[in-house]
Design a protein around this motif. Sequence first.
Motif, PDB file in Angstrom:
ATOM      1  N   VAL A 196      -2.599  -3.220  -2.949  1.00 32.23           N
ATOM      2  CA  VAL A 196      -3.194  -4.553  -3.018  1.00 32.23           C
ATOM      3  C   VAL A 196      -3.343  -5.063  -1.593  1.00 32.23           C
ATOM      4  O   VAL A 196      -2.348  -5.390  -0.933  1.00 32.23           O
ATOM      5  CB  VAL A 196      -2.329  -5.531  -3.846  1.00 32.23           C
ATOM      6  N   GLY A 225       0.840  -1.190   0.000  1.00 31.86           N
ATOM      7  CA  GLY A 225       0.000   0.000   0.000  1.00 31.86           C
ATOM      8  C   GLY A 225       0.868   1.228   0.000  1.00 31.86           C
ATOM      9  O   GLY A 225       2.099   1.141  -0.121  1.00 31.86           O
ATOM     10  N   ARG A 251      -0.714  -1.418  -9.953  1.00 35.10           N
ATOM     11  CA  ARG A 251      -1.748  -1.013  -9.009  1.00 35.10           C
ATOM     12  C   ARG A 251      -1.134  -0.234  -7.840  1.00 35.10           C
ATOM     13  O   ARG A 251      -0.066  -0.588  -7.352  1.00 35.10           O
ATOM     14  CB  ARG A 251      -2.482  -2.239  -8.487  1.00 35.10           C
ATOM     15  N   ASP A 254      -7.954  -2.177  -9.682  1.00 32.64           N
ATOM     16  CA  ASP A 254      -7.984  -3.606 -10.014  1.00 32.64           C
ATOM     17  C   ASP A 254      -9.423  -3.982 -10.360  1.00 32.64           C
ATOM     18  O   ASP A 254     -10.278  -4.088  -9.480  1.00 32.64           O
ATOM     19  CB  ASP A 254      -7.478  -4.437  -8.834  1.00 32.64           C
ATOM     20  N   PHE A 280     -10.816  -4.551  -4.653  1.00 32.70           N
ATOM     21  CA  PHE A 280     -10.489  -4.497  -3.232  1.00 32.70           C
ATOM     22  C   PHE A 280     -11.324  -3.461  -2.480  1.00 32.70           C
ATOM     23  O   PHE A 280     -11.499  -3.561  -1.258  1.00 32.70           O
ATOM     24  CB  PHE A 280      -9.001  -4.205  -3.048  1.00 32.70           C
ATOM     25  N   GLU A 281     -11.834  -2.455  -3.194  1.00 33.28           N
ATOM     26  CA  GLU A 281     -12.642  -1.426  -2.532  1.00 33.28           C
ATOM     27  C   GLU A 281     -13.968  -1.980  -2.030  1.00 33.28           C
ATOM     28  O   GLU A 281     -14.653  -1.329  -1.224  1.00 33.28           O
ATOM     29  CB  GLU A 281     -12.885  -0.244  -3.478  1.00 33.28           C
ATOM     30  N   ASP A 305      -6.441  -2.860   5.487  1.00 32.94           N
ATOM     31  CA  ASP A 305      -5.334  -1.902   5.535  1.00 32.94           C
ATOM     32  C   ASP A 305      -4.916  -1.510   6.941  1.00 32.94           C
ATOM     33  O   ASP A 305      -3.930  -0.800   7.119  1.00 32.94           O
ATOM     34  CB  ASP A 305      -5.627  -0.651   4.702  1.00 32.94           C
ATOM     35  N   TYR A 339      -6.845   1.381  -5.858  1.00 28.73           N
ATOM     36  CA  TYR A 339      -6.427   0.021  -6.206  1.00 28.73           C
ATOM     37  C   TYR A 339      -6.317  -0.201  -7.718  1.00 28.73           C
ATOM     38  O   TYR A 339      -5.394  -0.862  -8.186  1.00 28.73           O
ATOM     39  CB  TYR A 339      -7.439  -0.991  -5.635  1.00 28.73           C
TER      40      TYR A 339
END
Length: 503
Positions: free
Chosen positions: A280, A266, A277, A333, A338-339, A284, A331
């Motif tokens: 990942v 991150g 990205r 992705d 991931f959000e 967090d 992210y």
Amino acid sequence: MNRRQLLRASAVVSAAAVLPRVGATDSPPEGTFGPSTVRELARGLAAKSFEPPDEKLPDALNDLNYDQYRSIRFRPERALWRDENLPFQAQFFHRGFFYKNRVDLFEVSNGRVVPIKYRRDDFSFGEGLGQWPDVDLGFAGFRIHAPFNRPDYYDEVCVFLGASYFRAVAKGETYGLSARGLSIDTGETKGEEFPVFKAFWLERPVPKATSVVVHALLDSKSAVASYRFTIRPGDNTVFDVEASLYPRVDVAHGGLAPMTSMFFFGPNDRKDHDDFRPAVHDSDGLAITNGKGEQLWRPLNNPRDLQVSTFADLDPRGFGLMQREKDYLAYQDLESRFEHRPSLWVEPIGDWGAGAIVLFEIPTKEEIHDNIAAFWRPTQPLSPKNEHNFTYRLHWGPDVPRSDALARFARTGIGSRGDESKLFVLELMGDKLKGVDPKSVRGVVTAEKSEITNIVTEPNPETGGWRMSFQCSVKSQKPIELRAVLVQNETPISEVWVYRWTP
């Protein structure tokens, strides 16, 4: 479950597969069922010698590869309770691949218990699979469905699959981190013990029910336990958990309400990651509200060496692995999203006494591995010949369920300032920051065995929050414990940011 999710699950389940086999449950095939049934089974099982899990399978199922196992699908039209117009349904997982342990399932209705028997016709199979007798093989696990995203479709709410692992989602979310029934000897040099759920009892829901009840029997070499899960899906999916533990031996390193997650990199930890990205991770940070009411935020790391952090406490109010960052651009992705991964918050019910919240951060070079673990460890060992009861609530959802107005740390960014200094940039958000006089606000930062300089706090007009930045000397190249808080006229207006910088 996509390939990456299955591989991540297999990384932990495969470790459980080497444990001794658990024998069949002592529950009668049919009979009465009451509030204490599973507790009595657990108490009786703890008085017996441990028996390994049943891994016996027909030859055609023993050596399935990934693609063959993925081709075995439960037929949705055969779901439990599907034809009864009830608000919940259950679907089942076939045994094979990494999921060889037999799990016995039962349905409870009107105080009566009836076994849910394996039927080959309930599954569809891909080409190339061999044949085997249509006998009762049991199951690998199950999942609960409910129409909580839209009224005309039964989405997955939760899944129990592998050892004592389970996952859940809230409305609009996708699977991320996992919870467990119990952890034993996590991080110990002698190796971790993986308890397994060997049997489940699913209570038939009533029409228009907003919750479903699942009972579970857990077994391992060191302990037996019973669990009662009351599951309520929604904008936040809530599990009310009643756990009764019956150790066979002294369990000095037991983990209560354990959870596992993935942090690959991150904005605070991008070293050695050549990736398109920006971040990942499934989680967090670790959030804690301790027994004194102090709120802590500990951003996660993917360290070069194993890191263990211990937060001693008395009667904690809550803790959890959180996914605070909810912006797609953080992210980028399109597959993993991931959000949309949930946070998981543990709310103890009653007093848990003295102990510690323990955080493990394990180095990983691949995002398929769950390298983060957190749990509550009591100070006193869980002793044999005693019943240890714990009640808690699991909140799966976008955020911590809380009502206070303290500002929160939304992002931790770290960058180099030469070879001997690091710049920390912390973003804060919250209603507590609105309309405050900048002259009355300052950041308080401390560090063990290091020098802090250039502390700056200022409003951030781009986010509507505040930014706190400072420099930290890293000349010694040793781990540094940091602590920061935003205060207004000497009164804290933010949670406390705690961090371990590692070289």
